[in-house]
Design an enzyme around this catalytic site. Structure first.
Site, PDB file in Angstrom:
ATOM      1  CE  LYS A  46      11.043  56.168  31.954  1.00  0.00           C
ATOM      2  NZ  LYS A  46      12.099  57.202  31.901  1.00  0.00           N
ATOM      3  CB  SER A  47       3.396  58.261  29.777  1.00  0.00           C
ATOM      4  OG  SER A  47       3.196  57.310  30.785  1.00  0.00           O
ATOM      5  N   GLY A  48       6.156  59.606  27.851  1.00  0.00           N
ATOM      6  CA  GLY A  48       6.379  60.600  26.804  1.00  0.00           C
ATOM      7  C   GLY A  48       6.565  62.013  27.320  1.00  0.00           C
ATOM      8  CG  HIS A 101       5.284  62.823  36.620  1.00  0.00           C
ATOM      9  ND1 HIS A 101       5.110  62.602  35.271  1.00  0.00           N
ATOM     10  CD2 HIS A 101       6.622  62.725  36.850  1.00  0.00           C
ATOM     11  CE1 HIS A 101       6.305  62.385  34.710  1.00  0.00           C
ATOM     12  NE2 HIS A 101       7.231  62.461  35.639  1.00  0.00           N
ATOM     13  CB  SER A 131       9.767  52.611  29.722  1.00  0.00           C
ATOM     14  OG  SER A 131      10.453  53.830  29.787  1.00  0.00           O
ATOM     15  CD  GLU A 223      14.614  57.521  15.421  1.00  0.00           C
ATOM     16  OE1 GLU A 223      14.343  56.471  16.043  1.00  0.00           O
ATOM     17  OE2 GLU A 223      13.746  58.376  15.121  1.00  0.00           O
ATOM     18  CE  LYS A 253      15.016  48.017  22.535  1.00  0.00           C
ATOM     19  NZ  LYS A 253      14.419  46.685  22.717  1.00  0.00           N
ATOM     20  N   GLY A 254      12.016  54.153  23.055  1.00  0.00           N
ATOM     21  CA  GLY A 254      10.852  54.907  22.612  1.00  0.00           C
ATOM     22  C   GLY A 254      10.025  54.150  21.605  1.00  0.00           C
TER      23      GLY A 254
END
Length: 295
Positions: A46-48, A101, A131, A223, A253-254
């Site tokens: 969840k870090s990109g 990871h 997230s 987006e 959402k980011g």
């Protein structure tokens, strides 16, 4: 009963996802053969991660940028520890791109000769936690904690895929001198994607035309990725975990600072105390709010 056991597998002190985990590969990760031009994206979940897969796919593959070839970013930059059954890494053409990871102490030995490149993306842990909370509540397979309070306990104890966030980021940072590694902050990428792409190109030695850089930045915007089946990871998750509980996107959402919509003042204070204790004297900066610059 510990509901985590259903999907977590502890291996060498680190929590993996048991369904997709390849023990054979992992037993031998140390000896996994590294090529000099390999590139690894390393993240705590969840870090990109998915974002990085898309950015690298766009930087390295003109056919991804121009959409002349219909291949998901998740396949272009596959997971080291979760893909090997489908992919023969030895047969992949160079430069090979990987996602992982895993903590610093489980990586292939060959990464320590500092030729292959590592990009480590870190994100403020309150947003990571929130997230993560949404993610595991979206897929029934995870049997998730149903409140942020319960999940915060789980997260801080490291009873999640990826184990303890503090250990992950600190471990990689404190051992950075063993590796050819570039640290990138998720929030900085968010605030100025173009500069971040240029910084990555420089680190990777990829010389892109201005037109190509523009295409990377455009197609890696949140987006655009959200509705892009080649970028948004939803097909991969569907194959792995089946349908979701609720409608909505995996890429939710980011944003920066979404934790403020989830955490109570008291939870936040408790989190801060632990953060201060765990991360004191830690030189990497963090951004906690969309309006702040580095503190």
């Amino acid at each position: 009963e510990d509901h985590n056991n259903i999907y977590l597998l502890k291996f060498k002190g680190f929590y993996f996802h048991c369904a997709a985990f390849d023990t054979g590969l992992s037993e031998n990760l140390d000896d996994f053969e590294i090529r000099d031009d390999d590139v690894f994206v390393v993240t705590y979940p969840k870090s990109g991660t998915i974002w990085a897969q898309q950015i690298l796919s766009l930087i390295y593959f003109e056919e991804h940028r121009k959409r002349t070839e219909n291949l998901e970013a998740a396949h272009r930059v596959p997971f080291l520890e979760y893909s090997s059954r489908d992919i023969d890494f030895g047969k992949r053409p160079s430069p090979r791109l990987f996602t992982t990871h895993i903590p610093y102490y489980l990586v292939p030995r060959g990464l320590k000769d500092k030729k292959a490149k590592i990009i480590y993306i870190y994100r403020n842990p309150k947003d990571v936690m929130c997230s993560y909370f949404h993610y595991i509540n979206t897929y029934p397979v995870f049997k998730a904690a149903d409140t942020i309070e319960a999940f915060m306990k789980q997260f801080l104890e490291g009873k999640v895929l990826g184990s303890v966030w503090f250990d992950h980021v600190r471990g990689w940072y404190e051992h950075r001198n063993y590796f050819n590694i570039q640290f990138m902050m998720y929030e900085e990428m968010k605030k100025d994607l173009r500069s971040s792409v240029l910084k990555l190109c420089k680190f990777l030695g990829e010389d892109l035309s201005e037109e190509a850089v523009n295409a990377v930045v455009r197609q890696a915007s949140f987006e655009n990725m959200k509705d892009d089946p080649l970028a948004n990871f939803e097909n991969t998750l569907y194959r792995g975990f089946g349908p979701k509980l609720q409608e909505g996107h995996f890429l939710r959402k980011g944003t920066i600072g979404d934790w403020k919509n989830h955490m109570t003042v008291q939870q936040n204070e408790r989190f801060d105390k632990i953060f201060q204790k765990q991360m004191k004297d830690f030189p990497l900066q963090f951004i906690w709010d969309v309006n702040e610059t580095q503190n």
